[in-house]
Design an enzyme around this catalytic site. Structure first.
Site, PDB file in Angstrom:
ATOM      1  N   TYR A  91       9.596 -13.909   9.741  1.00 25.43           N
ATOM      2  CA  TYR A  91      10.346 -12.650   9.710  1.00 25.43           C
ATOM      3  C   TYR A  91      10.797 -12.177  11.082  1.00 25.43           C
ATOM      4  CZ  TYR A  91       8.196 -12.599   5.096  1.00 25.43           C
ATOM      5  OH  TYR A  91       7.784 -12.936   3.832  1.00 25.43           O
ATOM      6  N   SER A 160       0.658 -11.627   3.912  1.00 29.08           N
ATOM      7  CA  SER A 160       1.622 -12.247   3.016  1.00 29.08           C
ATOM      8  C   SER A 160       1.911 -13.691   3.443  1.00 29.08           C
ATOM      9  CB  SER A 160       2.889 -11.391   2.964  1.00 29.08           C
ATOM     10  OG  SER A 160       3.697 -11.757   1.875  1.00 29.08           O
ATOM     11  N   TYR A 161       3.156 -14.008   3.770  1.00 30.58           N
ATOM     12  CA  TYR A 161       3.471 -15.369   4.190  1.00 30.58           C
ATOM     13  C   TYR A 161       2.600 -15.787   5.373  1.00 30.58           C
ATOM     14  CZ  TYR A 161       6.339 -19.515   5.183  1.00 30.58           C
ATOM     15  OH  TYR A 161       6.769 -20.803   5.381  1.00 30.58           O
ATOM     16  N   TRP A 207      13.459 -12.757  -2.645  1.00 31.67           N
ATOM     17  CA  TRP A 207      13.014 -13.207  -1.325  1.00 31.67           C
ATOM     18  C   TRP A 207      13.798 -14.441  -0.892  1.00 31.67           C
ATOM     19  CZ3 TRP A 207      10.378 -17.497   0.762  1.00 31.67           C
ATOM     20  CH2 TRP A 207       9.708 -17.288   1.969  1.00 31.67           C
ATOM     21  N   ASP A 297      -1.415  -5.526  -5.506  1.00 34.60           N
ATOM     22  CA  ASP A 297      -0.783  -6.529  -4.659  1.00 34.60           C
ATOM     23  C   ASP A 297      -0.164  -7.607  -5.543  1.00 34.60           C
ATOM     24  OD1 ASP A 297      -0.062  -8.405  -2.759  1.00 34.60           O
ATOM     25  OD2 ASP A 297      -2.124  -9.067  -2.372  1.00 34.60           O
ATOM     26  N   HIS A 331       1.100  -4.409  -2.002  1.00 36.19           N
ATOM     27  CA  HIS A 331       1.169  -5.528  -1.057  1.00 36.19           C
ATOM     28  C   HIS A 331       1.128  -5.048   0.398  1.00 36.19           C
ATOM     29  CE1 HIS A 331       1.912  -9.692  -0.075  1.00 36.19           C
ATOM     30  NE2 HIS A 331       3.014  -9.408   0.591  1.00 36.19           N
TER      31      HIS A 331
END
Length: 624
Positions: A91, A160-161, A207, A297, A331
């Protein structure tokens, strides 16, 4: 003796001198050390803000194939070598990391934020699930450990990622990695994103549009750069085939998207390359993990799955002592005490970075701060709005209780005659099954308004008012019932089609009618494993014969911890769609739903007769 609780030491001494006082103290000690007493994760004492910070950007770290990744570094403005914390992000390592990076640097850590391969300032080709992300993590850890300002000890953190990148890295066993903090980390792709037990998840397709190319793509206002705007979702997700969704939206620079749609089993080489949740991969992880997630989440399932697996398969004693924290959060966790319609009170927001710092102080700085003597599991019990410190997940004191489906044959909608209780079917008036029609062109609407589950315990009354949803509800509870832990649904079901989806939801019905959704399980029918009572098999598709009754075992991917108050009711909803959170199964029976342009309307049956008694297994916690 050094690991004994202070009250244990004191009470033992008192027993030798003053038995009555010792008995009182021992009773207090018993209460203190018992689970479920409102104990939140305690940061305790952690490294103080002692350093100014210097930031340098654009370091180039060479990977084993010659590709160079861009790394921004925040470190204490002081001579010497410090432990490092690595974040790997797709990101951009520029926005959003200065505050957190500086916070840890002020406390004696180097924080390195790397752009993922093929993103922003890093070289290489971008594919979210390229297995090179695994070896990139290894190479970045060792590059960082070798820098003159690093003392050779490296941890990882990120949400997350960035949680994915930690597990991918840890399975490679880099020798300088000492601890990880995977925050809201997803599991492998077929257990959550982009396929939730075989069902395509809308937010991951949004996404995919935003993540096409090297930099973030934007369509307009809304989540995921506008790709997740609700009006756009409602229109785009009904366009067929799903394979053309990115093209329809103008996101052309994503050649990997077609692999997502065509690869409908986890055994596909594309998905197998990035998988980490296998016993052999867990057995390569040598480091301890501190995981956090929230009851709302959208990636919930990864954290408890990894906790359980690391206890079983971790490569070292340290790795086999994972930690798990679950709060009342979506999340983007630990931001507000209020989520959706509910205020979870002053305990809902904790000093998370303080707790993370205490974790790293122990594992990277060698500080004996007692963090590993804390209870391994902390869960927030909604309804009571209090934390509970526990010794394991699932909770050892759980009473697994079957709640059976009943009706007179008309459980459709909240106006139907569906009943939920702990008695097996067979009472007078019990019908053998309920039925409904599922039309993929007219799917049941989900109540969520955001890209994830930001609405929290959303009200399902509107979505369950149609005939395409079966509803089973207990009478008003005569006393509080706590449900904390994993949930399993056992369905005996038939469809007139050659494939379909089954979706089961747990609801807390308030006295005023508000129906708060707490957890859910979903399963693409063709992913049932005949050899395992119809449980999910990510690696293989089975054959569904029309109108044949099959057994399905559906593990809820989102568990809960909720105290159903006296006067509330426990409800189970069943449907075959929940749009647009999930994309509709077109019911054609094709291996790859995303290539289909036709739909089949299906007639569905849920059986609840003797011998085929559909039910859910709830994790009931005895009164604390």
């Amino acid at each position: 003796m050094k690991n004994r609780h202070p009250l244990w030491i004191i009470s033992t001494a008192l027993l030798k001198t003053n038995r009555p006082r010792a008995v009182i103290l021992l009773l207090a000690l018993t209460c203190l050390l018992s689970p479920g007493l409102g104990q939140a994760p305690d940061p305790g004492k952690y490294s103080a803000d002692s350093f100014e910070v210097t930031a340098t950007r654009g370091h180039k770290a060479s990977m084993r194939d010659g590709v160079r990744l861009s790394v921004d570094v925040f470190r204490p403005k002081a001579e010497g070598r410090f432990p490092a914390i690595l974040i790997i992000t797709p990101y951009s390592n520029n926005p959003g990391y200065q505050t957190r990076g500086s916070w840890f640097a002020q406390r004696g850590y180097v924080v390195a934020v790397a752009d993922s391969r093929g993103r922003f300032d890093s070289e290489g080709e971008w594919d979210p699930f390229d297995p090179k992300h695994k070896t990139d993590g290894y190479d970045l850890v060792e590059w960082l450990a070798a820098q003159s300002w690093c003392d050779g000890k490296v941890g990882m953190m990120g949400l997350s990622y960035m949680g994915w990148t930690q597990w991918w890295t840890a399975t490679q066993g880099p020798p300088s990695l000492r601890a990880i903090v995977p925050e809201v980390a997803p599991p492998d792709p077929f257990y959550n994103l982009p396929y939730q037990n075989g069902v395509l998840v809308g937010l991951m397709l949004d996404w995919a549009g935003q993540m096409a190319g090297r930099v973030g793509q934007t369509l307009g206002p809304g989540t995921y750069g506008g790709f997740g705007a609700n009006d756009r979702r409602l229109k785009d997700y009904l366009q067929l085939p799903y394979l053309k969704l990115n093209e329809l939206r103008g996101a052309l620079d994503a050649p990997w998207f077609e692999k997502w749609i065509r690869g409908t089993v986890a055994s596909d080489p594309y998905w197998r390359g990035i998988a980490y949740q296998t016993p052999s991969n867990y057995a390569k992880v040598t480091v301890p993990s501190l995981a956090v997630t929230g009851w709302f989440d959208a990636d919930f399932s990864g954290s408890p799955m990894n906790y359980i697996a690391m206890k079983q398969h971790g490569a070292t004693p340290e790795a086999r002592r994972p930690r798990l924290v679950i709060g009342p959060w979506p999340h983007i966790f630990n931001q507000n005490r209020k989520v959706g319609a509910f205020d979870y009170g002053p305990q809902a927001v904790i000093n998370w970075d303080g707790y993370v710092c205490r974790w790293f102080d122990h594992w990277l700085k060698g500080t004996d701060n007692g963090v590993m003597r804390d209870p391994p599991v902390h869960v927030f019990v909604m309804g009571r709005n209090k934390w509970s410190a526990e010794q394991d997940w699932p909770l050892p004191q759980t009473r697994w209780t079957k709640y059976y489906l009943h009706s007179g044959g008309h459980a459709n909608s909240t106006s139907g005659d569906g009943l939920l209780n702990t008695s097996p079917p067979g009472a007078p008036g019990d019908a053998a099954f309920d039925s409904y029609t599922y039309d993929p062109a007219n799917p049941t609407r989900s109540p969520f308004t955001g890209g994830h589950l930001e609405d929290g315990a959303a009200d399902t009354r509107a979505s369950s008012s149609g005939a395409g949803v079966l509803v089973y509800t207990t009478p008003p509870l005569e006393e509080e019932v706590e449900v904390t832990g994993p949930i399993t649904a056992k369905l005996y079901a038939a469809t007139s089609a050659r494939d379909t989806d089954w979706m089961v939801r747990l609801i807390d019905v308030q006295p005023d009618g508000f129906s708060a959704m707490l957890g859910e399980g979903v399963l693409r029918a063709r992913h049932r494993d005949p050899a395992r009572e119809g449980a999910f098999n990510p690696d293989k598709l089975s054959v569904i014969e029309p109108n044949h009754v099959y057994e399905y075992t559906i593990e809820f991917w989102r568990a809960t911890a909720n105290a159903f108050a006296k006067g509330h009711r426990i409800r189970i909803e069943i449907s075959s769609s929940y749009f647009p959170y999930y994309l509709p199964n077109l019911n054609t029976g094709a291996d790859s739903i995303g290539l289909e342009t036709n739909i089949v309307v299906a007639e569905q049956k849920i059986l609840h007769a003797a011998g085929r008694a559909s039910h859910v297994v709830l994790p009931i916690i005895p009164h604390r």
